[in-house]
Design a protein around this motif. Sequence first.
Motif, PDB file in Angstrom:
ATOM      1  N   TYR A   1       0.802  -1.221   0.000  1.00 39.03           N
ATOM      2  CA  TYR A   1       0.000   0.000   0.000  1.00 39.03           C
ATOM      3  C   TYR A   1       0.839   1.278   0.000  1.00 39.03           C
ATOM      4  O   TYR A   1       0.783   2.063  -0.941  1.00 39.03           O
ATOM      5  N   LEU A   2       1.618   1.506   1.049  1.00 41.30           N
ATOM      6  CA  LEU A   2       2.308   2.789   1.168  1.00 41.30           C
ATOM      7  C   LEU A   2       3.247   3.058  -0.003  1.00 41.30           C
ATOM      8  O   LEU A   2       3.279   4.168  -0.536  1.00 41.30           O
ATOM      9  N   ARG A   3       3.992   2.070  -0.446  1.00 39.99           N
ATOM     10  CA  ARG A   3       4.914   2.279  -1.562  1.00 39.99           C
ATOM     11  C   ARG A   3       4.173   2.588  -2.856  1.00 39.99           C
ATOM     12  O   ARG A   3       4.711   3.263  -3.735  1.00 39.99           O
ATOM     13  N   GLU A   4       2.961   2.092  -2.969  1.00 37.69           N
ATOM     14  CA  GLU A   4       2.170   2.346  -4.172  1.00 37.69           C
ATOM     15  C   GLU A   4       1.699   3.799  -4.239  1.00 37.69           C
ATOM     16  O   GLU A   4       1.242   4.244  -5.289  1.00 37.69           O
ATOM     17  N   PHE A   5       1.791   4.522  -3.136  1.00 36.76           N
ATOM     18  CA  PHE A   5       1.335   5.911  -3.094  1.00 36.76           C
ATOM     19  C   PHE A   5       2.494   6.895  -3.177  1.00 36.76           C
ATOM     20  O   PHE A   5       2.335   8.071  -2.838  1.00 36.76           O
ATOM     21  N   HIS A   6       3.657   6.469  -3.670  1.00 35.61           N
ATOM     22  CA  HIS A   6       4.813   7.362  -3.676  1.00 35.61           C
ATOM     23  C   HIS A   6       4.618   8.540  -4.637  1.00 35.61           C
ATOM     24  O   HIS A   6       5.270   9.574  -4.485  1.00 35.61           O
ATOM     25  N   ARG A   7       3.736   8.395  -5.635  1.00 36.11           N
ATOM     26  CA  ARG A   7       3.442   9.530  -6.508  1.00 36.11           C
ATOM     27  C   ARG A   7       2.267  10.354  -6.005  1.00 36.11           C
ATOM     28  O   ARG A   7       1.821  11.273  -6.682  1.00 36.11           O
ATOM     29  N   HIS A   8       1.771  10.005  -4.836  1.00 37.51           N
ATOM     30  CA  HIS A   8       0.658  10.749  -4.232  1.00 37.51           C
ATOM     31  C   HIS A   8       1.062  11.290  -2.865  1.00 37.51           C
ATOM     32  O   HIS A   8       0.251  11.381  -1.946  1.00 37.51           O
ATOM     33  N   ARG A   9       2.321  11.696  -2.744  1.00 39.56           N
ATOM     34  CA  ARG A   9       2.808  12.204  -1.458  1.00 39.56           C
ATOM     35  C   ARG A   9       2.020  13.426  -1.002  1.00 39.56           C
ATOM     36  O   ARG A   9       1.855  13.657   0.198  1.00 39.56           O
ATOM     37  N   ASP A  10       1.552  14.237  -1.973  1.00 41.06           N
ATOM     38  CA  ASP A  10       0.858  15.476  -1.620  1.00 41.06           C
ATOM     39  C   ASP A  10      -0.510  15.231  -0.994  1.00 41.06           C
ATOM     40  O   ASP A  10      -1.090  16.150  -0.406  1.00 41.06           O
TER      41      ASP A  10
ATOM     42  N   LEU B   1       9.075   5.130   6.054  1.00 42.01           N
ATOM     43  CA  LEU B   1       8.330   5.912   5.069  1.00 42.01           C
ATOM     44  C   LEU B   1       9.261   6.493   4.011  1.00 42.01           C
ATOM     45  O   LEU B   1       8.931   6.511   2.819  1.00 42.01           O
ATOM     46  N   ASP B   2      10.426   6.949   4.433  1.00 41.30           N
ATOM     47  CA  ASP B   2      11.402   7.473   3.472  1.00 41.30           C
ATOM     48  C   ASP B   2      11.819   6.374   2.498  1.00 41.30           C
ATOM     49  O   ASP B   2      11.979   6.622   1.295  1.00 41.30           O
TER      50      ASP B   2
ATOM     51  N   ASP C   1       9.996   3.996   1.567  1.00 38.55           N
ATOM     52  CA  ASP C   1       8.840   3.746   0.696  1.00 38.55           C
ATOM     53  C   ASP C   1       8.689   4.816  -0.377  1.00 38.55           C
ATOM     54  O   ASP C   1       7.781   4.738  -1.200  1.00 38.55           O
ATOM     55  N   GLY C   2       9.553   5.829  -0.363  1.00 30.51           N
ATOM     56  CA  GLY C   2       9.423   6.931  -1.307  1.00 30.51           C
ATOM     57  C   GLY C   2       8.472   8.010  -0.826  1.00 30.51           C
ATOM     58  O   GLY C   2       8.027   8.845  -1.608  1.00 30.51           O
ATOM     59  N   LEU C   3       8.157   8.003   0.469  1.00 31.50           N
ATOM     60  CA  LEU C   3       7.205   8.957   1.038  1.00 31.50           C
ATOM     61  C   LEU C   3       7.909   9.979   1.926  1.00 31.50           C
ATOM     62  O   LEU C   3       7.356  10.418   2.948  1.00 31.50           O
ATOM     63  N   ASP C   4       9.124  10.353   1.545  1.00 34.55           N
ATOM     64  CA  ASP C   4       9.833  11.375   2.298  1.00 34.55           C
ATOM     65  C   ASP C   4       9.070  12.693   2.210  1.00 34.55           C
ATOM     66  O   ASP C   4       8.569  13.066   1.155  1.00 34.55           O
ATOM     67  N   GLY C   5       8.969  13.355   3.319  1.00 34.91           N
ATOM     68  CA  GLY C   5       8.236  14.619   3.360  1.00 34.91           C
ATOM     69  C   GLY C   5       6.770  14.475   3.688  1.00 34.91           C
ATOM     70  O   GLY C   5       6.094  15.480   3.964  1.00 34.91           O
ATOM     71  N   VAL C   6       6.239  13.257   3.661  1.00 36.08           N
ATOM     72  CA  VAL C   6       4.831  13.051   4.004  1.00 36.08           C
ATOM     73  C   VAL C   6       4.642  13.328   5.501  1.00 36.08           C
ATOM     74  O   VAL C   6       5.427  12.848   6.330  1.00 36.08           O
TER      75      VAL C   6
END
Length: 331
Positions: free
Chosen positions: A195-204, A232-233, A235-240
């Motif tokens: 789930y979380l990694r699949e949202f790396h282009r939806h960080r905003d 999270l970082d 997973d590509g969700l840095d800054g989330v």
Amino acid sequence: MSPNIVGRVREALRGGQRVDPDALIARLAAVRRFLEAADGQLPDTQLVPAHTLVERAGTRLSLSRDHTVVALAGATGSGKSSLFNALARFELSPVGVRRPTTGVAHACVWGPLDGATRLLDWTGVLPRHRFVRESALDGDDESALHGLVLLDLPDFDSVQRSHRLEVDRLLGLVDLVIWVVDPQKYADRVVHSSYLREFHRHRDVTLVVLNQADRLPPAELPRVLADLRRLLDADGLDGVPLLATTAVDPGGITELRATLECTVAERQAALLRLAGDVDTVVAGLAELVAAEPPAGVPDAGPASGLNRALAGAAGVPAVAEAVEGAYRHRA
């Protein structure tokens, strides 16, 4: 509400990035042109995400822009429903010892239901599971959240396959997702890899909360938050944004509520979500299109059309226009 909290929330949000509705519509039109150009050139099965995007985006843009659909998503025992009830300040979603308890999505709408009804029809939330958070007794206490449509989703790790399918369906429709994890299972492989990694282009339009923080000793909470930030970082969700919450104390959701108030006030979540969807689809389509062929190649025409449409979907014309405008301004 403390000014320090508001400042931290605004800093944690997306740094002022905004989506121009006209530019987004232009990108979606470019995806549509790509599909027309790809007809007969690429396998239909590989174009399903693009077709789905065009259909979903068109529907969402035709519905209320005054409402923001936010989903609480999490695993069994993460306390989603307790958090949902704490935000609503009512017992709306069932909470039980035996899990999973939430088998279908529940919705709470802040403010008048006008405009939100069609949105809820589109998401498929049943009328008997819809609630309106509007009371004369509240005065202006809830006015800052007017326009919020909050969904409590089923557990995504439920043993019931129908629950998991419902979660996956709704995650493709909502404007913003709040991932609820708990101290015991915050590092669970399923939530990160599936789930979380699949949202790396939806960080905003992604927010993560470590719920049930009251179960941790005060000295342990910073360590757990730091470890979750590391995951999270990766997973590509840095800054989330990452917040600690607890549903048993009204003060334990102050920052989360402030985040929701800011999100509702800006009315950008739906546009940001769709922009992220376009980014995801364009990235997948780019893998199907070869580089620009040399001049004189017989198939150069169709390939050139695909590349032009794909460039439009990626927002290249808009970027070029912005660069040109900046250059002229400096000159």
